[in-house]
Write a protein that holds these residues in place. Structure first.
Motif, PDB file in Angstrom:
ATOM      1  N   CYS A 118      22.147  32.153  24.675  1.00 33.29           N
ATOM      2  CA  CYS A 118      23.281  31.762  24.134  1.00 33.29           C
ATOM      3  C   CYS A 118      24.157  32.327  23.327  1.00 33.29           C
ATOM      4  O   CYS A 118      23.600  33.008  22.556  1.00 33.29           O
ATOM      5  CB  CYS A 118      23.096  30.084  23.702  1.00 33.29           C
ATOM      6  N   ASP A 119      25.445  32.635  23.737  1.00 32.82           N
ATOM      7  CA  ASP A 119      26.426  33.145  23.084  1.00 32.82           C
ATOM      8  C   ASP A 119      26.443  32.568  21.643  1.00 32.82           C
ATOM      9  O   ASP A 119      26.686  33.180  20.446  1.00 32.82           O
ATOM     10  CB  ASP A 119      27.709  33.467  23.686  1.00 32.82           C
ATOM     11  N   ILE A 120      26.616  31.140  21.747  1.00 34.17           N
ATOM     12  CA  ILE A 120      26.777  30.565  20.487  1.00 34.17           C
ATOM     13  C   ILE A 120      25.739  29.332  20.578  1.00 34.17           C
ATOM     14  O   ILE A 120      25.494  28.615  21.714  1.00 34.17           O
ATOM     15  CB  ILE A 120      28.186  30.025  20.439  1.00 34.17           C
ATOM     16  N   LEU A 121      25.150  29.234  19.527  1.00 31.48           N
ATOM     17  CA  LEU A 121      23.672  28.291  19.491  1.00 31.48           C
ATOM     18  C   LEU A 121      23.850  27.311  18.333  1.00 31.48           C
ATOM     19  O   LEU A 121      23.900  27.919  17.319  1.00 31.48           O
ATOM     20  CB  LEU A 121      22.491  28.809  19.532  1.00 31.48           C
ATOM     21  N   LEU A 122      24.188  26.173  18.700  1.00 32.51           N
ATOM     22  CA  LEU A 122      24.244  25.239  17.372  1.00 32.51           C
ATOM     23  C   LEU A 122      23.236  24.044  17.400  1.00 32.51           C
ATOM     24  O   LEU A 122      22.979  23.639  18.680  1.00 32.51           O
ATOM     25  CB  LEU A 122      25.667  24.381  17.564  1.00 32.51           C
ATOM     26  N   ALA A 124      34.507  29.457  23.661  1.00 31.11           N
ATOM     27  CA  ALA A 124      33.668  29.603  24.788  1.00 31.11           C
ATOM     28  C   ALA A 124      34.268  28.935  26.047  1.00 31.11           C
ATOM     29  O   ALA A 124      35.273  28.171  26.026  1.00 31.11           O
ATOM     30  CB  ALA A 124      32.367  28.724  24.439  1.00 31.11           C
ATOM     31  N   ASP A 125      34.004  29.326  27.053  1.00 34.32           N
ATOM     32  CA  ASP A 125      34.296  28.838  28.404  1.00 34.32           C
ATOM     33  C   ASP A 125      34.042  27.614  28.755  1.00 34.32           C
ATOM     34  O   ASP A 125      34.489  26.516  29.455  1.00 34.32           O
ATOM     35  CB  ASP A 125      34.313  29.826  29.618  1.00 34.32           C
ATOM     36  N   TRP A 126      32.623  26.985  28.290  1.00 32.46           N
ATOM     37  CA  TRP A 126      31.810  25.815  28.513  1.00 32.46           C
ATOM     38  C   TRP A 126      30.924  25.679  27.710  1.00 32.46           C
ATOM     39  O   TRP A 126      30.520  26.584  26.995  1.00 32.46           O
ATOM     40  CB  TRP A 126      31.263  25.937  30.153  1.00 32.46           C
ATOM     41  N   PHE A 127      30.543  24.346  27.698  1.00 31.76           N
ATOM     42  CA  PHE A 127      29.440  24.169  26.523  1.00 31.76           C
ATOM     43  C   PHE A 127      28.305  23.196  27.347  1.00 31.76           C
ATOM     44  O   PHE A 127      28.546  22.660  28.472  1.00 31.76           O
ATOM     45  CB  PHE A 127      30.084  23.079  25.616  1.00 31.76           C
TER      46      PHE A 127
END
Length: 79
Positions: free
Chosen positions: A22-26, A69-72
Motif C-alpha cells: 500500500c502507498d499509504i497504510l493506516l 490517493a485515487d482510491w481507498f
C-alpha cells in the motif's frame, strides 16, 4: 481497522505482509500504538460501535488524505 487486543497478533502481520504494498497504510484503533502506528479514534470499542468506528475512520481519512490517493480500501485486521 484493528482493536487493541489484536495489534500484535493480527495488525502487525498485515503491516509485515500485504500492507507493504500500500502507498499509504493506516491502522485505526481505539488506542495508540507506535509500533504500527495507529490512528487513535475517540470511540468506544466493541461490536455495538463498529459503525461509529468505521464512520470516524472515514472522516479522518477524508480530512487528512482525500487528495493523496485515487482510491481507498477499508479492511479489518482479519481480512
Amino acid at each position: 481497522m484493528t482493536r487493541p487486543e489484536t495489534h500484535a497478533s493480527r495488525a502487525a502481520h498485515v503491516k509485515a505482509t500485504w500492507g507493504k504494498r500500500c502507498d499509504i497504510l493506516l491502522f485505526m484503533s481505539t488506542e495508540k500504538d507506535n509500533s504500527l502506528p495507529t490512528v487513535k479514534l475517540n470511540v468506544q470499542e466493541g461490536p455495538d460501535f463498529l459503525w461509529r468506528k468505521t464512520r470516524t475512520a472515514f472522516r479522518y481519512v477524508h480530512r487528512h488524505y482525500i487528495d493523496r490517493a485515487d482510491w481507498f480500501l477499508k479492511a479489518d485486521d482479519d481480512t
